[in-house]
Design a protein around this motif. Structure first.
Motif, PDB file in Angstrom:
ATOM      1  N   PHE A  26       0.880  -1.158   0.000  1.00  0.00           N
ATOM      2  CA  PHE A  26       0.000   0.000   0.000  1.00  0.00           C
ATOM      3  C   PHE A  26       0.923   1.214   0.000  1.00  0.00           C
ATOM      4  N   PRO A  27       0.824   2.077  -1.033  1.00  0.00           N
ATOM      5  CA  PRO A  27       1.830   3.119  -1.239  1.00  0.00           C
ATOM      6  C   PRO A  27       1.329   4.552  -1.076  1.00  0.00           C
ATOM      7  N   PRO A  28       0.945   4.968   0.120  1.00  0.00           N
ATOM      8  CA  PRO A  28       0.457   6.332   0.262  1.00  0.00           C
ATOM      9  C   PRO A  28       1.576   7.363   0.165  1.00  0.00           C
ATOM     10  N   GLU A  29       1.229   8.528  -0.339  1.00  0.00           N
ATOM     11  CA  GLU A  29       2.156   9.643  -0.230  1.00  0.00           C
ATOM     12  C   GLU A  29       1.849  10.312   1.110  1.00  0.00           C
ATOM     13  N   GLY A  42     -11.456   6.605   0.589  1.00  0.00           N
ATOM     14  CA  GLY A  42     -11.002   6.094  -0.705  1.00  0.00           C
ATOM     15  C   GLY A  42      -9.764   5.231  -0.524  1.00  0.00           C
ATOM     16  N   HIS A  43      -8.845   5.702   0.317  1.00  0.00           N
ATOM     17  CA  HIS A  43      -7.652   4.907   0.597  1.00  0.00           C
ATOM     18  C   HIS A  43      -8.018   3.569   1.237  1.00  0.00           C
ATOM     19  N   HIS A  87      -8.115   8.831   3.661  1.00  0.00           N
ATOM     20  CA  HIS A  87      -9.574   8.980   3.557  1.00  0.00           C
ATOM     21  C   HIS A  87     -10.185   7.630   3.190  1.00  0.00           C
ATOM     22  N   THR A  97      -5.328   2.487  -8.656  1.00  0.00           N
ATOM     23  CA  THR A  97      -6.617   2.917  -9.204  1.00  0.00           C
ATOM     24  C   THR A  97      -6.512   3.237 -10.700  1.00  0.00           C
ATOM     25  N   ARG A 119     -11.723   3.883  -8.524  1.00  0.00           N
ATOM     26  CA  ARG A 119     -11.615   4.691  -7.304  1.00  0.00           C
ATOM     27  C   ARG A 119     -12.938   4.717  -6.567  1.00  0.00           C
ATOM     28  N   LEU A 120     -12.882   4.996  -5.308  1.00  0.00           N
ATOM     29  CA  LEU A 120     -14.110   5.241  -4.557  1.00  0.00           C
ATOM     30  C   LEU A 120     -14.407   6.738  -4.551  1.00  0.00           C
ATOM     31  N   PHE A 130      -4.196   5.285 -13.174  1.00  0.00           N
ATOM     32  CA  PHE A 130      -2.823   4.872 -13.480  1.00  0.00           C
ATOM     33  C   PHE A 130      -2.727   3.933 -14.680  1.00  0.00           C
ATOM     34  N   MET A 173     -12.949  13.848  -2.213  1.00  0.00           N
ATOM     35  CA  MET A 173     -12.047  12.753  -1.844  1.00  0.00           C
ATOM     36  C   MET A 173     -10.649  13.062  -2.367  1.00  0.00           C
ATOM     37  N   SER A 174     -10.223  14.269  -2.143  1.00  0.00           N
ATOM     38  CA  SER A 174      -8.891  14.632  -2.604  1.00  0.00           C
ATOM     39  C   SER A 174      -8.147  15.279  -1.448  1.00  0.00           C
ATOM     40  N   LYS A 175      -6.928  14.805  -1.222  1.00  0.00           N
ATOM     41  CA  LYS A 175      -6.154  15.334  -0.100  1.00  0.00           C
ATOM     42  C   LYS A 175      -5.898  16.827  -0.258  1.00  0.00           C
ATOM     43  N   ALA A 190      -8.416   0.957  -1.206  1.00  0.00           N
ATOM     44  CA  ALA A 190      -7.134   0.423  -1.673  1.00  0.00           C
ATOM     45  C   ALA A 190      -6.492  -0.470  -0.605  1.00  0.00           C
ATOM     46  N   PHE A 219      -8.099  -0.799 -10.382  1.00  0.00           N
ATOM     47  CA  PHE A 219      -9.537  -0.899 -10.090  1.00  0.00           C
ATOM     48  C   PHE A 219     -10.116   0.510  -9.954  1.00  0.00           C
TER      49      PHE A 219
HETATM   50  P1  ATP Z   1      -5.499  12.062  -3.427  1.00  0.00           P
HETATM   51  O1  ATP Z   1      -5.928  12.261  -4.840  1.00  0.00           O
HETATM   52  O2  ATP Z   1      -6.607  12.098  -2.433  1.00  0.00           O
HETATM   53  O3  ATP Z   1      -4.342  12.925  -3.012  1.00  0.00           O
HETATM   54  P2  ATP Z   1      -3.710   9.988  -4.032  1.00  0.00           P
HETATM   55  O4  ATP Z   1      -4.102   8.976  -5.018  1.00  0.00           O
HETATM   56  O5  ATP Z   1      -2.755  11.011  -4.473  1.00  0.00           O
HETATM   57  O6  ATP Z   1      -5.011  10.585  -3.371  1.00  0.00           O
HETATM   58  P3  ATP Z   1      -1.943   8.364  -2.537  1.00  0.00           P
HETATM   59  O7  ATP Z   1      -1.455   8.604  -1.179  1.00  0.00           O
HETATM   60  O8  ATP Z   1      -0.992   8.481  -3.665  1.00  0.00           O
HETATM   61  O9  ATP Z   1      -3.150   9.351  -2.724  1.00  0.00           O
HETATM   62  O10 ATP Z   1      -2.728   7.001  -2.626  1.00  0.00           O
HETATM   63  C1  ATP Z   1      -2.275   5.779  -2.115  1.00  0.00           C
HETATM   64  C2  ATP Z   1      -3.069   4.666  -2.734  1.00  0.00           C
HETATM   65  O11 ATP Z   1      -4.447   4.846  -2.465  1.00  0.00           O
HETATM   66  C3  ATP Z   1      -2.905   4.643  -4.250  1.00  0.00           C
HETATM   67  O12 ATP Z   1      -2.678   3.307  -4.637  1.00  0.00           O
HETATM   68  C4  ATP Z   1      -4.225   5.133  -4.756  1.00  0.00           C
HETATM   69  O13 ATP Z   1      -4.545   4.505  -5.975  1.00  0.00           O
HETATM   70  C5  ATP Z   1      -5.195   4.744  -3.642  1.00  0.00           C
HETATM   71  N1  ATP Z   1      -6.338   5.660  -3.601  1.00  0.00           N
HETATM   72  C6  ATP Z   1      -6.312   6.997  -3.444  1.00  0.00           C
HETATM   73  N2  ATP Z   1      -7.548   7.512  -3.525  1.00  0.00           N
HETATM   74  C7  ATP Z   1      -8.393   6.485  -3.726  1.00  0.00           C
HETATM   75  C8  ATP Z   1      -9.808   6.358  -3.895  1.00  0.00           C
HETATM   76  N3  ATP Z   1     -10.609   7.416  -3.865  1.00  0.00           N
HETATM   77  N4  ATP Z   1     -10.324   5.130  -4.079  1.00  0.00           N
HETATM   78  C9  ATP Z   1      -9.531   4.038  -4.102  1.00  0.00           C
HETATM   79  N5  ATP Z   1      -8.190   4.087  -3.949  1.00  0.00           N
HETATM   80  C10 ATP Z   1      -7.621   5.286  -3.771  1.00  0.00           C
END
Ligand code: ATP
Ligand code: MG
Length: 571
Positions: A31-34, A42-43, A40, A230, A270-271, A233, A278-280, A46, A268
């Motif tokens: 699981f690769p969060p920035e 949505g994460h 949230h 998601t 996104r939620l 990509f 749903m955006s950071k 994932a 897959f």
């Molecule tokens: P945001 O757009 O909110 O900043 P991000 O995609 O940049 O989200 P990351 O920290 O890069 O955030 O995400 C980590 C993982 O979570 C990634 O694999 C991403 O695909 C997944 N992810 C992020 N948002 C969602 C979502 N709404 N639904 C499902 N998976 C998500």
């Protein structure tokens, strides 16, 4: 009881790979969060996929922080992400950071330069963007594209040495300016960032890899087999494969005996949920501008916000399971999320009585003292415990439960002689009321039937209505925070203009109510362990599901409304 569900499309792929003996049957996800914000919901989708696949197929899921942009990242986020994943009930194998590979990635970039596959571009970001072309029109080559290898090596070194100003140079892969996939038109591999120290590597690096030049390689270095992300990509996947193919060409094989031992990306949907964003980036804006109380504001779709709102990890995971995984983007009705927590709390949350708009009720023929009523926490479930409710001559009831005139369609208290049951206690009949100079009712009078007590033989007598009450001297004032949806429109991200103008002005109302004595035990600071509070849920009868808030003190109890009682979710 867990319902049997059919395999989702990624589980099908994984099962096929195992059957075919790929990667020696090994399953590794990540699981690769920035770390540039809080997780949230949505994460969570994932997370449930990445950790779920590993769990189901005896593999391992690692937590990897994609920390390639020091401008936006912070340890505060690293900590909160770990806390939230554990709260959700998942455990990673290892914690990795993309920054662990900065040296390897830098060396790899030098390999690209040496192979004539990368060059230092001195154009501005705007110039580079202008030359990209469109999907149907080829791009224009940079004048620096054919710079000699030696010069590229020297300049890239100068970039890293801090000799070049931010934005003055980038390292680009030399691929194909006419490729229909825009990501192949000489993508940027490295940029200069000297304005911010990195939260882990400090000032060691002045150049940082772009997502595309870090993500796939990190997967590859770690031994990831299934790199799940998601749908946005999908268009990056060819580049993901391209960089890994070049690594293999350069001799970076992670398992020289097995050419199939590499990582594949799968995507897959996104939620997205109605009435929220749903955006950071947008959430950070709401937090920084004070439009919400913080990342954990109970109106936020963050994991910590949902937790503070009273959502359990179990309910959140059940919701994710219910929506499933597909390859089609869509919008999920927030009503389904609310339905999921209601279904759980209906079964588990003890009931309590609270009066939101109190008026005094005097039982004129009642003269006992010290009576207590024993009530079941959840009616019909003695195994879930009972509580004591002091009962006396003077009570509070809801103002709306009494009408001075009454009419034939009003079944609660009025001097028309109707019998009404006080919840869990006696049957009463109103006899009159008293008003102040403005005509506002200050006291309602009634008589009670001593033989009608609930739980006794007379307690079985039916009335058309049952009303809430609390005893005047033992009840406590409780601050309730009545939350509603954060946005007034279904899809704020799809609307023109500024999303902040679409906030629901009524998303929070604060009301003090009078609650029964049994809630007094919650008047103490919340137990918090490892940054995660222990949630105590209640249903305030006729009002909704509530959870004790972390702002509670020994003097003041605060309850957040998790959900109203009315469920308008339709299957
Ligand atoms: P945001 O757009 O909110 O900043 P991000 O995609 O940049 O989200 P990351 O920290 O890069 O955030 O995400 C980590 C993982 O979570 C990634 O694999 C991403 O695909 C997944 N992810 C992020 N948002 C969602 C979502 N709404 N639904 C499902 N998976 C998500
Ligand atoms: Mg991202």
């Amino acid at each position: 009881m867990e319902e049997e569900r059919s395999l989702n499309f990624i589980e099908q792929i994984v099962e096929k790979d195992i059957q075919e003996g790929k990667n020696d049957g090994r399953i590794q996800t990540r699981f690769p969060p920035e770390p540039n914000g809080y997780l949230h919901i949505g994460h969570v989708k994932a997370i449930c996929m990445d950790f779920g696949i590993a769990e189901k197929y005896n593999g391992v899921c690692n937590l990897r922080f994609d920390d390639t942009n020091p401008v936006k990242e912070d340890v505060e986020y690293v900590d909160s992400i770990q806390r939230d994943i554990q709260w959700l009930g998942f455990q990673w194998g290892n914690v990795y950071y993309a920054s662990d590979y900065f040296q390897q990635l830098y060396d790899l970039a030098i390999d690209f330069i040496k192979h004539g596959m990368a060059y230092v571009d001195e154009q501005t970001a705007e110039q580079i963007a202008e030359q990209k072309g469109t999907p149907t029109e080829p791009g224009v080559a940079s004048p620096y594209r054919d710079r000699p290898v030696e010069e590229n090596l020297r300049l890239f070194q100068a970039m890293q040495n801090g000799e070049i100003e931010d934005g003055k140079m980038v390292l680009r892969a030399k691929i194909d300016m006419a490729n229909p996939n825009m990501h192949f038109r000489d993508p940027i591999m490295y940029r200069i960032i000297t304005t911010h120290p990195h939260h882990r590597t400090g000032r060691k690096w002045n150049v940082y890899p772009m997502y595309d030049f870090a993500h796939g390689q990190s997967d590859y270095f770690e031994g990831v087999t299934h790199s799940i992300c998601t749908l946005e990509f999908v268009v990056h996947r060819p580049l993901y494969d391209y960089y890994i193919d070049r690594m293999i060409d350069f001799g970076y094989q992670r398992n020289p005996n097995d050419v199939e031992d590499r990582t594949h990306q799968y995507e897959f949907n996104r939620l997205n949920i109605t009435y929220t964003v749903m955006s950071k980036r947008k959430m950070l804006q709401l937090v920084q501008e004070g439009l919400v109380a913080g990342w954990d504001d109970p109106r936020m779709p963050t994991v910590c916000g949902l937790r503070r709102r009273g959502y359990t990890a179990k309910a959140i995971r059940k919701f994710i399971d219910a929506i499933g995984y597909t390859k089609v983007e869509g919008m999920i009705d927030v009503g389904l999320l609310e339905h999921t927590i209601r279904e759980e709390l209906k079964e588990t949350a003890p009931r309590m009585l609270a009066i939101f708009d109190p008026v005094k009720l005097v039982l004129t023929n009642y003269d006992k003292t010290g009576e207590t009523i024993i009530a079941e926490n959840i009616d019909g479930h003695p195994e879930l415990g009972t509580r004591e409710m002091p009962f006396a001559k003077e009570l509070y009831i809801e103002r709306g439960d009494f009408q001075e005139q009454g009419d034939k369609n009003f079944f609660r208290l009025s001097p028309m002689g109707r019998e009404v049951r006080l919840k869990g206690a006696y049957i009463i009949q109103a006899t009159g009321c008293e008003k102040d100079a403005t005509g506002k009712i200050t006291t309602v009078y009634a008589t009670y039937d001593p033989d009608s007590k609930s739980g006794t033989e007379g307690g079985n007598r039916k009335t058309k209505a049952t009303i809430n009450w609390v005893e005047c001297t033992s009840c406590i004032d409780v601050e309730t925070r009545l939350y509603d949806r954060l946005f007034a429109c279904e899809n704020p991200s799809a609307e023109e203009g500024d999303f902040r103008d679409l906030l629901n002005p009524d998303s929070l109302k604060v009301v003090t109510c009078k609650a029964e004595n049994a809630l007094r035990k919650e008047m103490q600071p919340l137990h918090i362990e490892g940054g995660v509070p222990d949630l105590h849920h209640y249903q305030l009868l006729k009002n909704g599901f509530f959870v004790v808030d972390q702002d509670t003190t020994a003097e003041k109890l605060i309850l957040n409304r998790t959900a109203s009682l009315k469920d308008n979710w339709q299957k």
